[in-house]
Design a protein around this motif. Structure first.
Motif, short mmCIF file in Angstrom:
data_model
loop_
_atom_site.label_atom_id
_atom_site.label_comp_id
_atom_site.label_asym_id
_atom_site.label_seq_id
_atom_site.Cartn_x
_atom_site.Cartn_y
_atom_site.Cartn_z
N ALA A 112 -10.36 8.64 4.45
CA ALA A 112 -10.10 8.78 5.88
C ALA A 112 -10.47 7.48 6.57
O ALA A 112 -11.58 6.96 6.40
CB ALA A 112 -10.92 9.93 6.47
N GLN B 58 -6.69 9.78 13.54
CA GLN B 58 -7.24 9.73 12.19
C GLN B 58 -6.10 9.48 11.21
O GLN B 58 -5.05 10.13 11.27
CB GLN B 58 -7.94 11.04 11.84
CG GLN B 58 -9.12 11.38 12.73
CD GLN B 58 -9.83 12.65 12.30
OE1 GLN B 58 -9.40 13.37 11.40
NE2 GLN B 58 -10.96 12.94 12.95
N SER B 59 -6.30 8.56 10.30
CA SER B 59 -5.29 8.30 9.26
C SER B 59 -5.92 8.53 7.89
O SER B 59 -7.12 8.32 7.70
CB SER B 59 -4.74 6.87 9.37
OG SER B 59 -5.77 5.92 9.20
N PHE B 60 -5.09 8.96 6.95
CA PHE B 60 -5.57 9.33 5.62
C PHE B 60 -4.66 8.72 4.56
O PHE B 60 -3.46 8.52 4.78
CB PHE B 60 -5.60 10.86 5.47
CG PHE B 60 -6.48 11.55 6.47
CD1 PHE B 60 -7.80 11.83 6.18
CD2 PHE B 60 -5.99 11.90 7.71
CE1 PHE B 60 -8.61 12.45 7.10
CE2 PHE B 60 -6.79 12.53 8.66
CZ PHE B 60 -8.11 12.80 8.35
N ARG B 61 -5.26 8.44 3.42
CA ARG B 61 -4.51 7.89 2.29
C ARG B 61 -5.11 8.37 0.98
O ARG B 61 -6.28 8.78 0.93
CB ARG B 61 -4.48 6.36 2.35
CG ARG B 61 -5.83 5.70 2.56
CD ARG B 61 -5.72 4.22 2.96
NE ARG B 61 -6.98 3.67 3.40
CZ ARG B 61 -7.86 3.05 2.61
NH1 ARG B 61 -7.57 2.89 1.31
NH2 ARG B 61 -8.98 2.56 3.09
N ARG B 62 -4.28 8.32 -0.06
CA ARG B 62 -4.74 8.67 -1.41
C ARG B 62 -4.71 7.43 -2.27
O ARG B 62 -3.73 6.68 -2.29
CB ARG B 62 -3.81 9.74 -2.04
CG ARG B 62 -3.71 11.04 -1.29
CD ARG B 62 -4.99 11.84 -1.29
NE ARG B 62 -5.37 12.33 -2.59
CZ ARG B 62 -5.01 13.53 -3.07
NH1 ARG B 62 -4.23 14.32 -2.36
NH2 ARG B 62 -5.43 13.93 -4.26
N PHE C 246 -10.64 15.38 9.60
CA PHE C 246 -12.06 15.17 9.36
C PHE C 246 -12.87 15.65 10.56
O PHE C 246 -12.59 15.29 11.70
CB PHE C 246 -12.35 13.69 9.11
CG PHE C 246 -13.81 13.37 8.97
CD1 PHE C 246 -14.55 13.90 7.93
CD2 PHE C 246 -14.46 12.55 9.88
CE1 PHE C 246 -15.91 13.61 7.79
CE2 PHE C 246 -15.80 12.25 9.76
CZ PHE C 246 -16.52 12.80 8.72
N SER D 97 -14.33 3.76 7.03
CA SER D 97 -13.51 4.42 6.02
C SER D 97 -14.42 5.27 5.14
O SER D 97 -15.45 4.80 4.66
CB SER D 97 -12.77 3.39 5.16
OG SER D 97 -11.88 2.62 5.96
N PRO E 276 -4.54 16.91 6.47
CA PRO E 276 -5.95 16.49 6.44
C PRO E 276 -6.52 16.31 7.85
O PRO E 276 -5.82 15.88 8.77
CB PRO E 276 -5.90 15.17 5.67
CG PRO E 276 -4.52 14.65 5.92
CD PRO E 276 -3.63 15.85 6.00
N LEU F 46 -9.60 10.64 -1.87
CA LEU F 46 -8.99 10.85 -0.55
C LEU F 46 -9.80 10.04 0.45
O LEU F 46 -11.03 10.16 0.51
CB LEU F 46 -9.01 12.33 -0.18
CG LEU F 46 -8.58 12.68 1.25
CD1 LEU F 46 -7.12 12.30 1.48
CD2 LEU F 46 -8.79 14.17 1.52
N MET G 186 -14.09 17.90 5.40
CA MET G 186 -12.74 17.38 5.27
C MET G 186 -11.80 18.56 5.02
O MET G 186 -11.85 19.20 3.97
CB MET G 186 -12.64 16.39 4.11
CG MET G 186 -11.30 15.68 4.04
SD MET G 186 -11.11 14.38 5.28
CE MET G 186 -12.14 13.09 4.57
#
Length: 668
Positions: A226, A215-219, A201, A185, A199, A224, A245
């Motif tokens: 990944a 690829q998964s992304f979150r805030r 990477f 991460s 998004p 930010l 990114m």
């Protein structure tokens, strides 16, 4: 791995002496300007022209491919800097993921030279690269050169500014990564206010992640994150992880991540549950319904309802009219939403009512609001609003309602439309269309529910009074558009707007009195709209974003303030820079700081690098700085002091007070 070895072997074979052959990716070397006579730096660009259907590779090509390799032939004492690559795109072929360039692109570097009195400086490079299509790959090689004049010569800054805009913006804040079993991460600091739409990477080194894995992304707050799958769980001692990114089309940040803690949880990006889509659709529907109460929309709805009452209760005609109005409203909001998505896909940061940032669109809205106001006031009849019950007129009325609704803001809209901007395209268009359906719901209910239609008052003198009363909120909307036009484009635009309003009302009034002048009135309206599109600026002044205690940065403005003997504080910032925003909130925009600046007569200048202002980019490069924030303090009569990237209120207050004391000391 076998494929990579094969490509390397092919490249070595291609490097052997061979007959001249044409290349599918053709390089050329450019210099931004002349070499300073006293020695210094000049920007170079290796520009690759790519044949249609072919692609080249990023610094890390991915699972296959080869990176660019260059050997330089430089004068004695010259040094070449690190290559700076534009943001690549991901290419998936035959189960492999590669990072490539499908179009023409420029790779930048900095050439540093010792003192040279006069003449020219020849620079030559020899490169090898891999050119591929979706079927074949061809190792290619070539030489490129440029002769740079010393002292004086052509300046190509405008062209290089375009090259620089394609580079990812370097992120100064600390990025961290954490490995947990098969997952790595990576967290980068990014203000929560910055919208992240698509998004992705791009890892800068091989052996870190599984390129083909999702690829998964979150805030999580102002970060930010990944979540990626590691390449080999047995080899996770990466040291530092470099990468780019991408936040969305045309927006990307480069960074170096070091081992550290990464927060858990947060809101997912890029994958959306049906519940999120349903909430966005419902919010847009309810928000559109409430927009009918806004002063810019209510008169349109009310006048159509009045004309339904005047129609005498014919259910078939009423339903046809309502359906036409609904089609116009839905198509209007969906079209505006689609245009917004296209603009964002082009790399521009835009939001709902984006067109209201363009003075030309405001001018058109001003003319439309003025015409509707004059119609409601009885000066003439606008067929779309006041004509017979015809489907074409109803579609036009719905489209007008959609257009004039964009300046209005209502409950539920912010969250719904904000979600739409990060949904897949089809779902996003659906949310915008639902907004139009919400606008049309009252009209649909009146037309399709006989009990509601029966409650409408019978035609009579009250209709004329209502129409005149509705002219007031619509007239206020026209004045609001005029004020916004003045704010965006200045006094000249204000005068032009007033003159256009007066001229339009006069010719519309004359056209209603003399049937032969109707076409003249229409021609005047179209002519005014065209004149506004031609002569008004297409964007607002950037000064509107500058705080009232500061001025826009320029080297000339700073030099002028220093000539006056004033202390100067310069800060370079960007909307996507979390450190910048924290420093502004905790140190710069504090009342104690501003009072100290005022007492010491400090000149404050702001350089906003959000959109990669080329002048700021060149200045930062001249300082050998590649990221913001940058803070400069010019004490009276002294050169710039570069402050730390994390500043405090006390740091600024002390410098301002010191400058004030020196100014107040009597001469000796």
């Amino acid at each position: 791995m076998i494929l990579r070895l094969f490509l390397i072997l092919a490249a070595l074979v291609a490097a052997l002496p061979a007959a001249a052959q044409s290349t599918n990716i053709v390089p050329r070397l450019e210099a931004e300007g002349p070499v300073p006579t006293g020695g210094g730096s000049v920007e170079l660009a290796i520009v690759f022209e790519t044949s249609p259907g072919w692609h080249g590779y990023w610094l890390n090509p991915g699972e296959a491919g080869l990176p660019l390799n260059i050997e330089w032939d430089l004068p004695e004492g010259a040094q070449i800097g690190q290559l700076r690559f534009p943001t690549p795109t991901k290419l998936e072929a035959f189960g492999l993921v590669n990072y490539v360039y499908k179009d023409d692109h420029a790779i930048l570097t900095t050439l540093t030279l010792p003192a040279i009195d006069s003449g020219t400086v020849p620079i030559r490079g020899h490169g090898t690269w891999l050119a591929c299509t979706d079927k074949i790959c061809v190792p290619e090689k070539g030489s490129f050169s440029v002769v740079i004049p010393v002292g004086e010569g052509a300046d190509h800054s405008d062209r290089f500014d375009q090259y620089r805009r394609a580079l990812p913006r370097p992120l100064a804040g600390a990025a961290t990564y954490e490995v947990d079993d098969r997952r790595v991460s990576i967290a980068i600091p990014l203000p929560a206010s910055i919208t992240v739409t698509e998004p992705e990477f791009f890892v800068g080194q091989n052996g870190v992640i599984d390129y083909a894995a999702p690829q998964s992304f979150r805030r999580k707050g102002d970060q930010l994150i990944a979540d990626l799958q590691v390449k080999d769980p047995a080899k996770t001692d990466f040291g530092t992880v470099e990468g780019v990114m991408a936040l969305g089309p045309g927006q990307a940040l480069s960074f170096t991540a070091r081992p550290g803690s990464v927060p858990s949880g947060g809101d997912s990006i890029g994958t959306f549950a049906m519940s999120a889509v349903a909430l966005a659709l419902g919010g847009a529907l309810l928000g559109g319904l409430l927009l009918n109460l806004m002063p810019c929309v209510f008169p349109v709805l009310a006048m159509k309802a009045v004309h339904l009452a005047r129609a005498g209760g014919d259910a078939r005609e009423a339903r046809r009219d309502a359906l036409g109005y609904t089609v116009g409203a839905v198509l209007g909001t969906a079209s505006l939403g689609g245009l917004l998505l296209l603009i964002r896909a082009g790399g521009s940061a835009a939001g709902w009512a984006f067109q209201l940032q363009d003075p030309r669109t405001i001018f058109l809205l001003l003319l439309l609001a003025t015409a509707i106001t004059a119609n409601l006031a009885g000066l003439f009849r606008l067929p779309t609003l006041g004509g017979n019950l015809e489907t074409s007129g109803s579609v036009g009325a719905g489209a007008v309602a959609a257009f004039v609704a964009t300046p209005c803001a209502g409950p539920f809209l912010g969250a719904a439309l904000g979600t739409a901007l990060v949904l897949p395209t089809v779902a996003a268009i659906g949310v915008f269309a639902m907004l139009g359906l919400g606008l049309a719901i009252p009209f649909i209910m009146i037309a399709f529910v006989p009990a509601l239609r029966a409650k409408l008052p019978r035609p009579g003198p009250w209709m004329v009074k209502l129409q005149r009363g509705l002219a007031i909120p619509m007239g206020l909307s026209a004045l609001a558009a005029l004020w916004l036009l003045w704010r965006l484009a200045g006094d000249t635009a204000l005068i032009a707007g007033i003159a256009a309003m007066a001229g339009l009302v006069f010719f519309l009034w004359m056209g209603s009195r003399r049937p032969g002048l109707g076409r003249v009135a229409l021609a005047v309206g179209v002519g005014l709209a065209i004149a506004g599109a031609v002569f008004l600026p297409d964007r607002p002044s950037t000064e509107a974003a500058i705080p009232d205690f500061a001025e826009p940065w320029s080297e000339d403005a700073v030099a002028a303030a220093r000539e006056e003997g004033r202390p100067v504080f310069v800060y370079f910032t960007a909307d996507w820079c979390l450190t910048c925003k924290v420093n502004e909130r905790t140190a710069i925009k504090r009342q104690a700081t501003l009072d100290a600046f005022e007492d010491a007569d400090v000149a404050v200048f702001v350089g906003d690098w959000t959109d990669g202002d080329p002048a700021i980019t060149r200045f930062l490069e001249g300082m050998q700085r590649a990221a913001v924030p940058v803070y400069l303090w010019y004490a009276s009569g002294r050169e710039a002091e570069e402050l730390p990237q994390v500043i405090t209120q006390d740091m600024l207050v002390e410098r301002a007070q010191s400058s004030a004391r020196k100014t107040s000391l009597p001469p000796t």
